[in-house]
Design an enzyme around this catalytic site. Sequence first.
Site, short mmCIF file in Angstrom:
data_model
loop_
_atom_site.label_atom_id
_atom_site.label_comp_id
_atom_site.label_asym_id
_atom_site.label_seq_id
_atom_site.Cartn_x
_atom_site.Cartn_y
_atom_site.Cartn_z
N ARG A 51 0.67 -1.12 -0.05
CA ARG A 51 0.18 0.13 -0.01
C ARG A 51 0.86 1.59 0.04
O ARG A 51 0.47 2.24 -0.56
CB ARG A 51 -0.97 0.00 1.00
CG ARG A 51 -1.73 1.21 1.50
CD ARG A 51 -2.97 1.17 2.11
NE ARG A 51 -2.57 0.34 3.47
CZ ARG A 51 -2.15 0.91 4.43
NH1 ARG A 51 -1.60 2.14 4.52
NH2 ARG A 51 -1.57 0.25 5.63
N TYR A 104 -17.71 16.85 -13.62
CA TYR A 104 -18.33 15.52 -13.39
C TYR A 104 -19.33 15.53 -12.11
O TYR A 104 -19.07 15.80 -11.17
CB TYR A 104 -17.18 14.61 -13.36
CG TYR A 104 -17.60 13.06 -13.01
CD1 TYR A 104 -18.36 12.46 -13.91
CD2 TYR A 104 -17.19 12.55 -11.95
CE1 TYR A 104 -18.76 11.22 -13.65
CE2 TYR A 104 -17.52 11.06 -11.53
CZ TYR A 104 -18.48 10.57 -12.38
OH TYR A 104 -18.70 9.09 -12.13
N ASP A 177 -9.18 18.72 -13.95
CA ASP A 177 -9.57 17.49 -14.65
C ASP A 177 -9.17 17.35 -15.96
O ASP A 177 -10.16 17.78 -16.78
CB ASP A 177 -11.01 17.14 -14.21
CG ASP A 177 -11.41 15.57 -14.60
OD1 ASP A 177 -10.72 15.07 -15.23
OD2 ASP A 177 -12.31 15.01 -13.80
N LYS A 202 -10.64 6.09 -18.05
CA LYS A 202 -11.02 6.29 -19.36
C LYS A 202 -9.95 6.16 -20.28
O LYS A 202 -9.60 5.18 -20.79
CB LYS A 202 -11.50 7.77 -19.31
CG LYS A 202 -12.52 8.26 -17.97
CD LYS A 202 -13.70 7.60 -17.84
CE LYS A 202 -14.54 7.81 -16.74
NZ LYS A 202 -15.73 6.95 -16.60
#
Length: 379
Positions: A51, A104, A177, A202
């Site tokens: 992690r 968004y 973004d 995306k």
Amino acid sequence: MEPSRRPETLVVHVGADPDPATGAIVPPLDLATTFVRNEAYALPSPYLYGRYANPVRDRLEAALAQLEGGATAAAFASGLAAATCALQAVLAPGGHVVLADGVYGGVRSLVQSVFGAWGVHATFVDQGDVAAVRDALRRQPTQLLWLESPSNPMWRLADIAACAAEARAVGARTLVDNTVATPLLQQPLALGADLVLHATTKYVGGHSDVTGGALVLREDGPLAARVRELQKLAGAVPSPFDCWLLLRGLRTLAVRVERQSASALAVAGLLAGLPSVTAVHYPWLAAHPQHALARRQMRAGSGMVSFEVGGGAPAALAVAGRLRLFARATSLGGVESLVEHRKTVEPPDTPTPDGLLRLSIGLEHVEDLCADLRQALAS
Ligand code: PLP
């Protein structure tokens, strides 16, 4: 020879050095969650626990930082996990963020519902209006300006350089973004932004088979250290396999985005000439209200096109229902073309027109895409 800074070359080679142990041309997928210590209880490598950091994630983060021209990057398990980290890193309880009103929907809900409960104030503003952005930034002490350019699904742009200068003037950070434009078409850090966000789900992934997010920072200073601390402690990290898939996706990003943008422009041109289409939204069309800004700030119009038909939602849904090649699904940036009726998936108070359909242009032959749209819009 100096390594090339051209993005087409970078995407192929960043983070792709052959494995020194075996010479394998593709870097390995290290799945380990923990890393062994030696007899003196020292760590022989920079890695301790998955992690905190792992080799595959490191390669992805270094690649994204280089592509965006940033000093450092942090990868996350989704675009919204990256957004959560950015908001936590820049804002304190009681803070103020100014966001593009076309941001968004997930970010809008996150800011209002999650961060609102922690006393964060949000102001939504037309990011295309620099004076309105300036007013919103000055209405109360502001720590963060959040732009999404182009923004969904109307593809409204922000003048990133002008807005970032306004934010700097009041001591606020600017985040862009850059999911839709990708680092191939737009470089927000060079225009003055402090952070870039990607839903790597995306275009970076590009194959609709991995969920991920990333933040790229202009400077490797205290903000970057806070982002890394939150990445480690909040723990919304991507798996090594996700990082490996994203690196694999990156290799073809340039050719995909180039083809998708060229096809999207052709599709937008076709739609603009069809009598049943009442509006087309695409920044590379001369009729787009911010076309000059798009030309100045972007290298192409992206693979995303929206259009409207008369007759509202029933007519738009009927067109979507007649499409054969475009899959009726949410999301964007994959190799397959998608169509989405945004009003169906957005909150009831959305300003998105009822008759709007959003297209994510894939890698099919552009003539096949145009033929599908022609037949669906003929009746
Ligand atoms: N930013 C943009 C522009 C998006 O379109 C999306 C998702 O659709 C996100 C962020 C959130 O990404 P994710 O779904 O990976 O959390």
